[in-house]
Design a protein around this motif. Structure first.
Motif, PDB file in Angstrom:
ATOM      1  N   THR A  54       0.822  -1.218   0.000  1.00 41.25           N
ATOM      2  CA  THR A  54       0.000   0.000   0.000  1.00 41.25           C
ATOM      3  C   THR A  54       0.856   1.267   0.000  1.00 41.25           C
ATOM      4  OG1 THR A  54      -0.287  -0.309   2.387  1.00 41.25           O
ATOM      5  CG2 THR A  54      -2.093  -1.004   0.963  1.00 41.25           C
ATOM      6  N   VAL A  55       2.032   1.226   0.629  1.00 41.96           N
ATOM      7  CA  VAL A  55       2.928   2.385   0.548  1.00 41.96           C
ATOM      8  C   VAL A  55       3.356   2.608  -0.900  1.00 41.96           C
ATOM      9  CG1 VAL A  55       5.220   3.255   1.173  1.00 41.96           C
ATOM     10  CG2 VAL A  55       3.745   2.265   2.920  1.00 41.96           C
ATOM     11  N   TYR A  56       3.652   1.523  -1.607  1.00 43.58           N
ATOM     12  CA  TYR A  56       4.037   1.619  -3.017  1.00 43.58           C
ATOM     13  C   TYR A  56       2.936   2.268  -3.851  1.00 43.58           C
ATOM     14  CZ  TYR A  56       4.779  -0.027  -7.817  1.00 43.58           C
ATOM     15  OH  TYR A  56       4.907  -0.104  -9.183  1.00 43.58           O
ATOM     16  N   TYR A  57       1.730   1.752  -3.755  1.00 37.97           N
ATOM     17  CA  TYR A  57       0.640   2.300  -4.566  1.00 37.97           C
ATOM     18  C   TYR A  57       0.229   3.693  -4.103  1.00 37.97           C
ATOM     19  CZ  TYR A  57       0.282  -2.167  -6.900  1.00 37.97           C
ATOM     20  OH  TYR A  57       0.581  -3.286  -7.650  1.00 37.97           O
ATOM     21  N   TYR A  91      -5.218  -3.911  -1.617  1.00 41.72           N
ATOM     22  CA  TYR A  91      -4.307  -4.412  -0.583  1.00 41.72           C
ATOM     23  C   TYR A  91      -4.472  -3.693   0.754  1.00 41.72           C
ATOM     24  CZ  TYR A  91      -2.344  -6.550  -4.713  1.00 41.72           C
ATOM     25  OH  TYR A  91      -2.197  -7.273  -5.876  1.00 41.72           O
ATOM     26  N   ALA A  92      -5.153  -2.544   0.750  1.00 40.79           N
ATOM     27  CA  ALA A  92      -5.336  -1.798   1.994  1.00 40.79           C
ATOM     28  C   ALA A  92      -6.153  -2.583   3.016  1.00 40.79           C
ATOM     29  CB  ALA A  92      -6.012  -0.458   1.700  1.00 40.79           C
ATOM     30  N   PHE A  93      -7.012  -3.458   2.551  1.00 36.93           N
ATOM     31  CA  PHE A  93      -7.828  -4.256   3.471  1.00 36.93           C
ATOM     32  C   PHE A  93      -6.988  -5.263   4.264  1.00 36.93           C
ATOM     33  CE2 PHE A  93     -11.025  -2.717   0.509  1.00 36.93           C
ATOM     34  CZ  PHE A  93     -12.046  -2.354   1.374  1.00 36.93           C
ATOM     35  N   TYR A  94      -5.723  -5.420   3.870  1.00 34.86           N
ATOM     36  CA  TYR A  94      -4.850  -6.391   4.539  1.00 34.86           C
ATOM     37  C   TYR A  94      -3.699  -5.724   5.295  1.00 34.86           C
ATOM     38  CZ  TYR A  94      -7.192  -9.501   1.212  1.00 34.86           C
ATOM     39  OH  TYR A  94      -8.136 -10.182   0.475  1.00 34.86           O
ATOM     40  N   ASN A  95      -3.628  -4.378   5.306  1.00 33.42           N
ATOM     41  CA  ASN A  95      -2.438  -3.724   5.867  1.00 33.42           C
ATOM     42  C   ASN A  95      -2.535  -3.383   7.355  1.00 33.42           C
ATOM     43  OD1 ASN A  95      -4.035  -1.416   5.971  1.00 33.42           O
ATOM     44  ND2 ASN A  95      -2.792  -0.216   4.556  1.00 33.42           N
ATOM     45  N   GLY A  96      -3.622  -3.798   8.006  1.00 31.47           N
ATOM     46  CA  GLY A  96      -3.742  -3.625   9.447  1.00 31.47           C
ATOM     47  C   GLY A  96      -4.182  -2.251   9.901  1.00 31.47           C
ATOM     48  N   LYS A  97      -4.477  -1.357   8.960  1.00 29.12           N
ATOM     49  CA  LYS A  97      -4.934  -0.017   9.316  1.00 29.12           C
ATOM     50  C   LYS A  97      -6.445   0.077   9.177  1.00 29.12           C
ATOM     51  CE  LYS A  97      -0.694   2.368   7.910  1.00 29.12           C
ATOM     52  NZ  LYS A  97      -0.131   3.451   7.080  1.00 29.12           N
ATOM     53  N   CYS A  98      -7.051   0.977   9.939  1.00 30.27           N
ATOM     54  CA  CYS A  98      -8.495   1.154   9.838  1.00 30.27           C
ATOM     55  C   CYS A  98      -8.833   1.905   8.552  1.00 30.27           C
ATOM     56  CB  CYS A  98      -9.037   1.906  11.056  1.00 30.27           C
ATOM     57  SG  CYS A  98      -8.545   3.631  11.141  1.00 30.27           S
ATOM     58  N   LEU A  99     -10.085   1.828   8.174  1.00 28.36           N
ATOM     59  CA  LEU A  99     -10.539   2.446   6.922  1.00 28.36           C
ATOM     60  C   LEU A  99     -10.226   3.938   6.896  1.00 28.36           C
ATOM     61  CD1 LEU A  99     -12.098   2.171   4.238  1.00 28.36           C
ATOM     62  CD2 LEU A  99     -14.203   2.606   5.523  1.00 28.36           C
ATOM     63  N   TRP A 100     -10.442   4.619   8.006  1.00 27.51           N
ATOM     64  CA  TRP A 100     -10.247   6.063   8.042  1.00 27.51           C
ATOM     65  C   TRP A 100      -8.771   6.432   7.844  1.00 27.51           C
ATOM     66  CZ3 TRP A 100     -12.057  10.389   6.854  1.00 27.51           C
ATOM     67  CH2 TRP A 100     -11.607  11.590   7.402  1.00 27.51           C
ATOM     68  N   ASP A 101      -7.875   5.682   8.477  1.00 26.63           N
ATOM     69  CA  ASP A 101      -6.445   5.958   8.310  1.00 26.63           C
ATOM     70  C   ASP A 101      -6.004   5.740   6.870  1.00 26.63           C
ATOM     71  OD1 ASP A 101      -6.049   6.698  10.920  1.00 26.63           O
ATOM     72  OD2 ASP A 101      -5.374   4.717  11.580  1.00 26.63           O
ATOM     73  N   ILE A 161      -7.336   1.552  -7.433  1.00 27.55           N
ATOM     74  CA  ILE A 161      -7.948   0.239  -7.204  1.00 27.55           C
ATOM     75  C   ILE A 161      -6.965  -0.693  -6.496  1.00 27.55           C
ATOM     76  CG2 ILE A 161      -8.906  -1.811  -8.323  1.00 27.55           C
ATOM     77  CD1 ILE A 161      -9.848   0.085 -10.591  1.00 27.55           C
ATOM     78  N   LEU A 162      -5.723  -0.691  -6.971  1.00 25.45           N
ATOM     79  CA  LEU A 162      -4.725  -1.583  -6.393  1.00 25.45           C
ATOM     80  C   LEU A 162      -4.383  -1.194  -4.955  1.00 25.45           C
ATOM     81  CD1 LEU A 162      -2.420  -2.060  -9.495  1.00 25.45           C
ATOM     82  CD2 LEU A 162      -3.867  -3.786  -8.422  1.00 25.45           C
TER      83      LEU A 162
END
Length: 296
Positions: A226-229, A252-262, A247-248
C-alpha cells in the motif's frame, strides 16, 4: 569495481549454473557477493566448493531470514565497490555482461544526476523480455520509462552503490517484501539512468519465485504494497493509471492492518471515491479465485 549481488534462500541447487556463467565472463573484474538469507539447505557447502576452486572473487555472507528487501539492504551495506549489479539465483548472465557494464559506465560515472545503467534481459532462447521503447542509448528516469514510454518487463539495473545507500528498501514489521518499484520511483525523483538497448541478463521464472505468485505476495506484505501504490498516486500520471493504482491501493489496503479512516487519509480523496468501490469488485473476484484454487 563491480559487486555482483545474488540473494539466495534455499537455492543451492541453482547456484552452480550461475557460478559457471560468472566463470565464463570475458571480464573478471568483479566480486560475487552471495547473501544467504537463512537457507536451510546446503547453500553454505555449495559456496565453499566454489571458493575452494578459487576461480572467482566470492564474498559469502549469511544472515537471519528476512526476505529479499532485507537481503538487498544487507548487501549494499556490505560492499564498498562503486557499481552494484543484482543477479538472482535462478537467473544467469551473458558472457560479456561485465564487459558491457565497464564499456558503458563512462556515460554515468562522473555525472552526479545519473544513478546507473539499465540493460535489457532475455530468455534462454534469446527472445527479449517485455518491450523496450528505445533503439538507441537514451537517458530517462525509472518512473517515466514505465509510465510515459510504456516499457514492459524486467530489466537489468546496474546502479551506483552510493545511490542505493541513500535509498534503501523500506522494511515493515512482520513483512519480508515490498515492491521494488517503491525504491526505483523514489530514486527517479532525483536521478536518471542511461538505458542501453542490449541484453546482458538471462531471466528465468521459477515456480517458487515471488513473480509467480505476485498477488498472494502483495497481500501477505500489504503494508509495503500500500505504501508503493500510495506514493504512485502522488506522482504525475495519466487518469487511467491513477484509477488503476487507486484500485490496487484499496485491493491491498484491506490487509495492511490499518483502519478504513487511516487508509482514507493517506491518499487523495479522488482515489478513495473511485478506487474503493471498484476494489470491492476486485476483492470479490479474488475471493472466488481462492475458492476455485482450494477445490483443485
Amino acid at each position: 569495481m563491480i559487486t555482483v549481488f545474488t540473494p539466495s534462500y534455499n537455492r543451492a541447487y541453482l547456484l552452480p549454473r550461475l557460478f559457471e556463467a560468472l566463470k565464463n565472463q570475458t571480464d573478471k573484474r568483479f566480486e560475487w557477493l552471495i547473501v544467504d538469507d537463512g537457507s536451510e539447505d546446503n547453500t553454505k557447502e555449495i559456496v565453499e566448493k566454489f571458493q575452494h576452486e578459487n576461480s572467482l572473487n566470492i564474498n559469502y555472507q549469511r544472515k537471519q531470514n528476512g526476505g529479499l528487501n532485507s537481503a538487498y539492504n544487507f548487501a549494499v551495506s556490505h560492499t564498498q565497490n562503486e557499481i552494484f549489479f543484482r543477479v538472482d539465483s535462478d537467473d544467469s548472465v551473458l558472457p560479456d555482461a561485465i564487459e558491457q557494464i565497464y564499456e558503458n559506465w563512462h556515460f554515468v560515472q562522473d555525472d552526479k544526476k545519473k544513478c546507473g545503467l539499465v540493460f535489457l534481459t532475455q530468455f534462454e532462447n534469446g527472445s527479449l523480455v517485455g518491450t523496450h521503447p528505445f533503439n538507441v542509448i537514451k537517458e530517462c528516469d525509472f518512473f517515466s520509462y514505465r509510465n510515459i514510454y510504456k516499457a514492459k518487463g524486467d530489466r537489468a539495473e546496474v546502479i551506483k552503490t552510493s545511490v542505493l545507500k541513500k535509498y534503501p528498501f523500506p522494511q515493515f514489521e512482520g513483512e519480508k517484501f515490498c515492491p521494488e518499484g517503491l525504491m526505483w520511483n523514489r530514486i527517479a525523483k532525483e536521478y536518471t539512468a542511461m538505458y542501453i538497448p542490449k541484453a546482458i541478463y538471462i531471466r528465468e521464472y521459477m515456480p517458487d519465485s515471488i513473480t509467480s505468485s505476485v498477488v498472494k505476495t502483495l497481500k501477505k506484505n500489504a503494508q509495503g504494497s500500500t505504501v508503493y501504490y500510495r506514493e504512485l498516486l502522488f506522482m504525475k500520471c495519466t487518469c487511467l493509471y491513477f484509477i488503476k493504482n487507486s484500485i490496487l491501493f484499496w485491493r491491498y489496503a484491506f490487509y495492511n492492518g490499518k483502519c478504513l479512516w487511516d487508509n482514507c487519509k493517506s491518499v487523495p480523496f479522488l482515489s478513495t471515491s473511485i478506487g474503493l468501490p471498484l476494489a470491492f469488485i476486485v476483492l470479490g473476484l479474488d475471493y472466488l479465485s481462492d475458492i476455485r484454487s482450494r477445490k483443485r
